[in-house]
Design an enzyme around this catalytic site. Structure first.
Site, mmCIF file in Angstrom:
data_model
loop_
_atom_site.group_PDB
_atom_site.id
_atom_site.type_symbol
_atom_site.label_atom_id
_atom_site.label_comp_id
_atom_site.label_asym_id
_atom_site.label_seq_id
_atom_site.Cartn_x
_atom_site.Cartn_y
_atom_site.Cartn_z
ATOM 1 C CD GLU A 21 -48.848 -49.635 27.965
ATOM 2 O OE1 GLU A 21 -48.386 -49.021 26.987
ATOM 3 O OE2 GLU A 21 -48.332 -49.618 29.108
ATOM 4 C CE1 TYR A 53 -31.709 -56.036 2.921
ATOM 5 C CE2 TYR A 53 -29.482 -55.167 2.855
ATOM 6 C CZ TYR A 53 -30.614 -55.618 2.201
ATOM 7 O OH TYR A 53 -30.639 -55.660 0.850
ATOM 8 C CD GLU A 73 -36.960 -46.269 28.787
ATOM 9 O OE1 GLU A 73 -37.254 -45.083 28.991
ATOM 10 O OE2 GLU A 73 -37.824 -47.183 28.748
ATOM 11 C CE LYS A 98 -46.084 -48.542 24.194
ATOM 12 N NZ LYS A 98 -46.062 -48.767 25.649
#
Length: 116
Positions: A21, A53, A73, A98
């Site tokens: 990854e 935004y 997290e 994800k």
């Protein structure tokens, strides 16, 4: 409570705990609910009183792509802290998804709320 929303902000970054990854970019999808008093912006039709935004989205993309991160997290906490400290948002809900991380699931994710 008024809110400014961002939905499915796609950020391509290096994210994950496995060595494979850490060699490629993966997409994260972010949803944000940000407490913001929209009344002045609406009454005066004035951008200076709005929570932009686009500016928030650009800042979060830069933050998340600065360096590799292992955990979603961590991404959620970084995002919440950034929005609250840099944009003076008193309360935020952050969802980080994800896609494709687990077979047979469209996505996995975490959601946090910070502030009052």
């Amino acid at each position: 409570m008024d809110k400014v929303l961002i939905r499915r902000l796609r950020v391509d970054t290096i994210i994950g705990i496995y060595e494979w990854e850490k060699q490629l970019h993966q997409s994260l999808l972010l949803d944000l609910d940000m407490a913001w008093d929209n009344k002045l912006a609406a009454i005066h039709d004035d951008y200076q009183h709005a929570l932009c935004y686009e500016t928030v989205s650009n800042r979060l993309t830069a933050l998340i792509t600065e360096k590799p991160i292992e955990l979603i997290e961590t991404v959620a906490e970084m995002v919440a802290d950034c929005v609250m400290t840099e944009f003076n948002v008193p309360w935020v809900r952050v969802r980080v998804m994800k896609p494709g991380a687990v077979p047979h699931a469209d996505a996995v994710g975490v959601e946090i709320e910070r502030g009052q």
